[in-house]
Design an enzyme around this catalytic site. Structure first.
Site: not given
Ligand code: NAP
Ligand code: GDD
Length: 385
Positions: A12-13, A65, A86, A88, A101, A133, A135, A161, A187
């Site tokens: 993942g990212q 997981l 990480l 999810a 799931y 998170t 969230e 979460k 992020h």
């Molecule tokens: P991401 O890009 O969606 O990466 C998620 C990773 O989890 C991928 O490697 C995915 O594998 C793997 N995964 C999903 N389901 C799985 C399973 N059942 N078993 C094993 N691996 C699995 O997410 P990210 O943005 O890097 O975020 C990393 C973590 O931080 C996540 O837990 C996310 O919920 C949390 N988080 C993210 C943010 C954010 O803004 N980015 C903020 C707060 C918390 P595949 O590549 O095969 O799909």
């Molecule tokens: N994805 C998406 N697509 N979001 C949209 C769109 C669209 O076309 N239009 C508006 N949005 C709004 C969503 O409704 C939300 O309010 C906001 O944009 C951000 O959506 P996402 O980028 O999908 O992120 P998120 O905030 O729901 O969740 C991400 O951040 C969380 C931390 O606060 C994810 O990375 C989560 O895994 C992470 O925990």
């Protein structure tokens, strides 16, 4: 001997950036990747090492997981100094479609890792980072949100979460595990998943600029997020596991921005000024000016004529599609990361403008490849997700 880290979600990212960061620090990095029918290691391919070579410092294991035995075996084989959990199902909207799931992976998955460490007697050796998170704050009870703000999750993802957060705290208190929650706000980066809103926007803006796509279809334009750069945020994860005591930390920039403004800024970064008109589902984003020299500098001279022509025919580049709305929304997030800044010494290096710049430049480059492919007579596709 360097330390050994095990990263779940390495494809993942965050997993990709963290792996790169730890390798530079001399770690041996093990990662858990899922089996998939297509290659899913794009983000870490540059770190990949031939399995036939000795003394590798980057090693991938198949795992999931949802599979406790597999996780226990990997943790037993690796005996890591640090685990970064990480992995999810990280998409909030999708969690409404696959709630069970999501609970299994994001909630119970965390328990499986904690329990494996405990059962294997690694309590004193292995430190654990849990990807919590913002969230969790959901319908936020106060502004800004801190470690003390009550939780009110608004999606199956947020609720899963929440379990993961508290089971991490519980294992810390019950069994003395060095387990910390990073409560990370949104992020992003050039390698952000394509269906999260920021990447969806930067990809669409690049495609519109190059004439590959006409319209960005978007959901809730008014929701506000505290967006930081993933490269800054993964450093906080590392710092948490270097502390003598485990703890929970909010990681955020402290600045919140509307989706609408993120779109405006992204277009503006390449010289296209847009303005929003109308309300609700009828709201549109329309080009009001093109700064030719900025467009030429960022996108390229070749593409200027066609964007000017397109603008004269149809200046509407953003439309609302209610299919992207969520059954329950998190309207506004903004974090106060004072604790992390003071205790961890964590300081982010990027602001929103530099994040947007980073993302749009990378997507322009990517989409130019697509443009060349099309010009070469081959087919490419639009993904409207
Ligand atoms: P991401 O890009 O969606 O990466 C998620 C990773 O989890 C991928 O490697 C995915 O594998 C793997 N995964 C999903 N389901 C799985 C399973 N059942 N078993 C094993 N691996 C699995 O997410 P990210 O943005 O890097 O975020 C990393 C973590 O931080 C996540 O837990 C996310 O919920 C949390 N988080 C993210 C943010 C954010 O803004 N980015 C903020 C707060 C918390 P595949 O590549 O095969 O799909
Ligand atoms: N994805 C998406 N697509 N979001 C949209 C769109 C669209 O076309 N239009 C508006 N949005 C709004 C969503 O409704 C939300 O309010 C906001 O944009 C951000 O959506 P996402 O980028 O999908 O992120 P998120 O905030 O729901 O969740 C991400 O951040 C969380 C931390 O606060 C994810 O990375 C989560 O895994 C992470 O925990």
């Amino acid at each position: 001997m360097g330390k050994t880290a095990l990263i779940s979600g390495i494809t993942g990212q965050d997993g990709a950036y963290l792996a790169e960061y730890l390798l530079k620090k001399g770690y041996i990095v093990h990662g858990i990747k899922r089996r998939s029918s297509l290659f899913n290691t794009d983000r870490v391919d540059h770190l990949y090492q031939d399995p036939h070579v000795d003394n590798r410092d980057f090693i991938l294991h198949y795992g999931d997981l949802t599979d406790a035995m597999n996780l226990t075996r990997i943790i037993n084989d690796v005996k890591p100094d640090e685990i970064y959990n990480l992995a999810a199902m990280s998409h909030v909207k999708v969690s409404f479609d696959i709630p069970e799931y999501t609970a299994n992976t994001d909630g119970l998955g965390t328990l499986r890792i904690l329990e494996a460490v405990r059962l294997l007697g690694l309590n004193q050796k292995t430190r654990i980072y849990q990807a919590s998170t913002s969230e969790l704050f959901g319908m936020a009870r106060e502004i800004p949100q801190t470690e003390k703000t009550p939780f009110y999750p608004r999606s199956p993802y947020g609720v899963a979460k929440l379990y993961a957060y508290w089971i991490t705290v519980n294992y810390r208190e019950a069994y003395g595990l060095h387990a910390s929650n990073g409560i990370l706000f949104n992020h992003e980066s050039p390698i952000r998943g394509e269906t999260f809103v920021t990447r969806k926007i930067t990809r669409a803006v690049a495609r519109i600029a190059l004439g590959l796509q006409d319209t960005l279809f978007i959901g809730n334009l008014s929701s506000k997020r505290d967006w930081g750069h993933a490269k800054d945020f993964i450093k906080a994860m590392y710092l948490m596991l270097q502390q003598n005591e485990p703890d929970d930390y909010v990681i955020s920039t402290g600045v919140t921005t509307e989706v609408r403004e993120f779109i405006r800024k992204t277009f503006s970064a390449i010289g296209i000024e847009i303005s929003f008109l109308g309300k609700g589902e009828a709201e549109i984003g329309k080009i009001v000016n093109i700064n030719s020299s900025l467009f030429e500098d960022t996108v390229g001279k070749t593409y200027l004529k066609s964007i000017i022509k397109r603008n004269s025919q149809d200046p509407v580049v953003v439309k609302v599609d209610k299919n992207y709305f969520r059954p329950t929304e998190v309207d506004m997030l903004v974090g106060d990361s004072s604790k992390a800044r003071q205790k961890l010494g964590w300081i982010p290096e990027h602001d929103l403008d530099s994040l947007i710049n980073d993302m749009i430049i990378a997507d322009l480059e990517l989409m130019k490849k697509e443009s060349h492919i099309r010009k070469g007579g081959y087919k490419t596709f639009n993904y409207f997700e």
